[in-house]
Design an enzyme around this catalytic site. Sequence first.
Site, PDB file in Angstrom:
ATOM      1  N   ASP A 195      17.352   2.179  39.366  1.00 22.25           N
ATOM      2  CA  ASP A 195      16.130   1.378  39.474  1.00 22.25           C
ATOM      3  C   ASP A 195      16.280   0.064  38.693  1.00 22.25           C
ATOM      4  O   ASP A 195      16.534   0.079  37.495  1.00 22.25           O
ATOM      5  CB  ASP A 195      14.993   2.240  38.887  1.00 22.25           C
ATOM      6  N   HIS A 368       8.320   1.763  35.166  1.00 24.14           N
ATOM      7  CA  HIS A 368       9.751   1.477  35.302  1.00 24.14           C
ATOM      8  C   HIS A 368      10.319   1.052  33.953  1.00 24.14           C
ATOM      9  O   HIS A 368       9.738   0.205  33.266  1.00 24.14           O
ATOM     10  CB  HIS A 368       9.983   0.356  36.322  1.00 24.14           C
TER      11      HIS A 368
HETATM   12 ZN   LIG Z   1       9.638   2.561  43.894  1.00 30.10          ZN
HETATM   13 ZN   LIG Z   2       7.650   4.811  42.137  1.00 28.42          ZN
END
Ligand SMILES: [Zn+2]
Ligand SMILES: [Zn+2]
Length: 555
Positions: A195, A368
């Site tokens: 990510d 995130h």
């Molecule tokens: Zn995502």
């Molecule tokens: Zn997500």
Amino acid sequence: MSGALRVLPLGGLGEIGKNMTVLEYEDRIVVVDVGLRFPTAEMMGIDLVLPDFAYLRERAQDIEAIIVTHGHEDHLGALPWVLRELGEANVPVVYGGRLTMAMARAKLDEHKLTQTPLEELAPGDHATAGPFDLEMVHMTHSIPDACGVAVTTDLGTVLITGDYKFDQTPVDGIPADVGRLAELGRDGLLLLCGDSTNADRPGTSESESGVGPHLEDVFSRCEGRIVVTSFASNIHRVQQVVDAAAALGRKVVLVGRSMRKNVNIGSQLGHISIPEGLQVQPREAESFPDHKLVVISTGSQGEPLSALRRMAHRDHPQIRLKDGDTVVFSATPIPGNERAVNETIDRLYHIGCDVITARDAPVHASGHGYAEELKLMLNLTQPRYVMPFHGDFKRIHLHGRLAESVGIPPERIFKGENGLPLELDGRGARFGERERAGMIFVDGVDIGDVADVALRDRRMLSADGIFIVVATVSEQDGQSVAPPEVIFRGVPFMDEAGGLLDDIRDQVESSLARAAADEIHELDLLEQALHDDLAAFVYDRLKRRPMVLPVVVEV
Ligand SMILES: [Zn+2]
Ligand SMILES: [Zn+2]
């Protein structure tokens, strides 16, 4: 391609959204994530954007399984369309965490897709899919049951992290499984696809559990009603809003279909609990004193039909906002949604509400991880190769830099894009030949790439409006037999263009007369001629290009 493992991203690289990756080994396929993207303002009238999965359509028979990292729309949302297009019979099984599969089931039910087995795969358990071994690794994110997916073949293991942060104090008390990540690293991870969303943010993200006290602090200073908007799937956030409300003696009201649906699924699976008697129904809301109420609403992204947007436009059937109410945005806009969010906020000010966003108070924490967390992932898993996922090119680039900074040689870092497969074998890794990738549009329930035409039409309509001209001609000789009717909508400057309508009628008459003289009788041709004449005439007068739609009726 026997002997090589192909990792082909069909979405999610060079963009935020519609994550989808094909893993291919010995001609068999596993698909990780099937996400969608929300349309930008230029994609008028388009409801959803999906990855172009033509590649999969051709290989439908080779699919062993689809596995979904978590329940967010950008990872799960395209599932109904993908299953329908590929044929449910071609997808033997869909795997995912418990909540993810419950959300998938709700989606598929709405689309009347009931054949595909949805199998819960708990973290630590393994599933075999052809030549692949699949394992979920528990991560923390802004939705429960978020996992990384480890896909193992004879060649080694690929870890697709899904969306993650390293939250040391998550609301449910279950941090990311760093032990398992380290094990994967010790066993020699072949490829890490991580990510990149917050690769541009230095440091470490805030813990989700830090948000609750800030919410309570903000609430304690409000005298009127409080409306909190967040992602409906951020069930732990909703829990914290509920807790803050309870602490201050306020009742909670849930508004918005997806909010009610997600809280429902979440409480069935034990991810959220609302104390007995705390929740009141939206229709009862108006009967509670303002200082005794917290409304939890969808609409944090300014979505057109969401509850908050309707409240902001004084169009919500149950909740009427007024001077003295406070609206808390416990979310930040996804790139592309800023305009809609700002518009909603301005409407709220117009009504007289106070608005508090993450800029005013720490009422949001990202799901995130920031730069230091991405480095931690790299150090734990010690991958041989790295391919940053989930980000625009800038963030993919920055994620690559972070990998270099922890000692991964640049030649082992692959900054990819949608449609570009990474091929790995005993000799190394390299990009292969480009495959088809892109986007397809969903308009209502229809799907297709023909939407280019529809989009152009809509852009034209939105900018310059439309003229509809109805002409009536004689079947015998094509002569006009009744005055043409002219209808227009959304055409700029029409008010100032005095007499234009009469002129257009004259233009239609003369155009028809010319066509009759040229013995054009075929209706299609007649309409074409009329269209060309009128479009030129209107452009000449207005310097605009509205859509011109001639309808010729024969009598
Ligand atoms: Zn995502
Ligand atoms: Zn997500």
